[in-house]
Design an enzyme around this catalytic site. Structure first.
Site, PDB file in Angstrom:
ATOM      1  CG  ASP A  49      -3.174   6.050   2.809  1.00  0.00           C
ATOM      2  OD1 ASP A  49      -2.769   4.603   2.212  1.00  0.00           O
ATOM      3  OD2 ASP A  49      -2.243   6.184   4.032  1.00  0.00           O
ATOM      4  CE  LYS A  63       0.000   3.583   3.494  1.00  0.00           C
ATOM      5  NZ  LYS A  63      -0.523   3.968   4.931  1.00  0.00           N
ATOM      6  CD  GLU A  82      -5.659   0.928   1.388  1.00  0.00           C
ATOM      7  OE1 GLU A  82      -5.314  -0.463   1.627  1.00  0.00           O
ATOM      8  OE2 GLU A  82      -5.405   2.018   1.730  1.00  0.00           O
ATOM      9  NE  ARG A 130     -11.147   2.860   5.319  1.00  0.00           N
ATOM     10  CZ  ARG A 130     -11.187   3.498   6.302  1.00  0.00           C
ATOM     11  NH1 ARG A 130     -11.391   5.186   6.273  1.00  0.00           N
ATOM     12  NH2 ARG A 130      -9.836   4.028   7.382  1.00  0.00           N
ATOM     13  CG  ASP A 167      -1.888   1.312   1.206  1.00  0.00           C
ATOM     14  OD1 ASP A 167      -1.893   2.098  -0.008  1.00  0.00           O
ATOM     15  OD2 ASP A 167      -1.973   1.316   2.888  1.00  0.00           O
TER      16      ASP A 167
END
Length: 496
Positions: free
Chosen positions: A346, A276, A348, A350, A269
């Site tokens: 970010d 991030k 993502e 869920r 991720d």
């Protein structure tokens, strides 16, 4: 690792190391050995107050001889009335690591003193877990590997014990330990190796080994299922998403009772266009910790052939940046038909989970659902690394989870789900928005998933704080992945 049970008076062999579990009170330890060298060593250590039997204390005595046992290890059990399953796991974990350090191949554990204070079946199960988990070392990519010499552990019990019962308990402990290690291995793998396709392959390997069904759906099949939210996250990566569906149908008498497990499977991720910081991104190989937990749990469930119907789903993908990637401000659909405004790419996990939840309810007919995910940094802020945050719509279901957590010592904490939090995720230009603002982030993330559970009993477990650790959290863990959730899910399913 071979772990066997032998009655103390029938044991004719000798291991390199003899471990003796001892309590603080000398009257709780009446055992005398035929080997006077061992008796003398114990007496000497006690009389000189070099070992008192306090909880967690460990003391190694070299008998200065070639014949087995060449060493004895005294393990402190503390006060008898204070002994717990977790204390025993930790003691055995510390013992096993000591034996590994001493490069022993065989170990015998003397536990007759336990019977006065403790259920021997619980003890055997705990020993099976701890021995299995404490031997773990992730050195796949090291050129200088340090092999574990320990191959055989013998549990010596008193003559009144039922060996068959204890063997079955050890078998379950080993199954739980193996499930935990499967999860640890997956989380520890780097993302350049563990792509969505490789995660699916590892699930298939586990299915063949332990005996559960695995079906993997490719990109075109995922699209045909209408999983738009999931695909929005995965479409930015050159590594295509894989939907992994695992089944253990162990209760043919009640085929309509199906326990659903959903694990977040972000094999990497970046945060997408809401990228991030570099420091945060380095550990994002762990963002499939939920997927690892359900694969580990399914392995334990199948190995023990639980009389339960369990379906597990992982929507595996990567959240990357490219010309195909989804953007902040996008409005996307979902398998359930609800529209979602993407305010943060970010958030993502869920999005993948809601389509997996819809799939498991509508296509696999799950009657209750648990999702588990490294979902939010907010849960780490709230609870640190000591406990998982839980959001639920069913207090009885949560009570079952809490009871299971006490069995395996994986702590959980229920977060509130008031309507005020639900208001935070209501959309302005779509049905929902994928973040609820800076306040109560772990709660609103869980409640977002809760919008898709269709009134089924549901638990959401956020393991962002418990999935990995720089230092071993217990004596039977190592640094890195903890396998968080695998033993907990097995126990919850078993007890339902």
């Amino acid at each position: 690792m071979d772990i066997k049970v032998v009655k103390f008076n029938e044991y004719k062999e000798a291991a390199e190391i003899k471990a003796i579990l001892m309590f603080e009170a000398k009257e709780d330890f009446h055992m005398k050995f035929e080997d006077e060298a061992i008796n003398n060593a114990i007496s000497f250590v006690q009389e000189n107050k070099e070992f008192s039997g306090k909880k967690g204390e460990i003391y190694t005595v070299n008998l200065l001889r070639k014949e087995a046992p060449s060493k004895i290890v005294l393990v402190g059990a503390g006060k008898g009335e204070e002994l717990t399953v977790e204390t025993l796991r930790k003691n055995v974990g510390k013992l096993v690591k000591e034996c590994i350090k001493l490069k022993a191949a065989t170990l015998e554990i003397n536990v007759p003193a336990l019977r006065k204070h403790f259920d021997m079946e619980l003890a055997a199960k705990a020993i099976g877990e701890a021995v299995t988990m404490a031997t773990y070392n992730f050195d796949t990519y090291k050129s200088d590997k340090k092999p574990v010499n320990l191959k055989t552990v013998t549990l010596l019990c008193c003559s009144q014990c039922d060996v068959t019962v204890l063997e079955e308990a050890i078998k379950e402990g080993i199954a739980l330990g193996e499930g935990n290690l499967i999860a640890r291995d997956l989380v520890n793998e780097p993302a350049n190796i563990l792509t969505p396709a490789e995660l699916a392959k590892r699930a298939e390997v586990a299915g063949k080994k332990y005996g559960f069904e695995v079906k993997v759906y490719n990109k075109d099949e995922i699209i045909s299922l209408g999983m738009e939210a999931y695909m929005a996250v995965g479409k930015g990566s050159a590594n295509e998403p894989k939907l992994i569906v695992m089944k253990h149908l162990g209760n043919q008498e009640n085929p309509e009772d199906i326990f659903g497990l959903v694990g977040k499977g972000l094999t990497f991720d970046t945060g997408g266009y809401c990228i991030k910081p570099g420091q945060s991104m380095a550990n994002m190989k762990t963002d499939m910790g939920g997927a690892a937990a359900v694969i580990g749990a399914m392995s334990s469930i199948a190995k023990m052939d639980l009389k339960k119907n369990v379906v597990a789903v992982v929507a595996a993908c990567e959240n990357m940046i490219s010309g195909e990637a989804y953007r902040p401000g996008d409005i996307i659909g979902s398998m359930a038909g609800k529209t979602i405004e993407v305010l943060n790419t970010d958030a993502e996990g869920r999005l993948t989970l809601v389509d997996a939840v819809t799939y498991i309810i509508r296509n696999e007919k799950a009657t209750k659902v648990v999702d588990i995910a490294t979902l939010t940094g907010a849960v780490v802020t709230a609870l640190g690394s000591a406990a998982m945050g839980v959001v639920t719509n069913d207090d009885n279901f949560y009570n079952s989870l809490e009871a299971a957590s006490k069995e395996v010592e994986e702590k959980v904490w229920k977060l509130p789900s008031f309507d005020e939090y639900k208001e935070q995720i209501k959309g302005d230009v779509a049905d929902l928005k994928n973040i609820g603002g800076p306040k109560g982030g772990s709660i609103t993330a869980g409640l977002f998933i809760g919008e898709f559970v269709e009134n089924k009993p549901w638990l959401h477990l956020d393991i962002a704080g418990t999935c990995a650790s720089e230092k071993p959290p217990t004596e039977y863990h190592s640094s890195g992945a903890t396998g968080s959730g695998a033993r907990l899910l097995y126990t919850l399913v078993k007890n339902q």
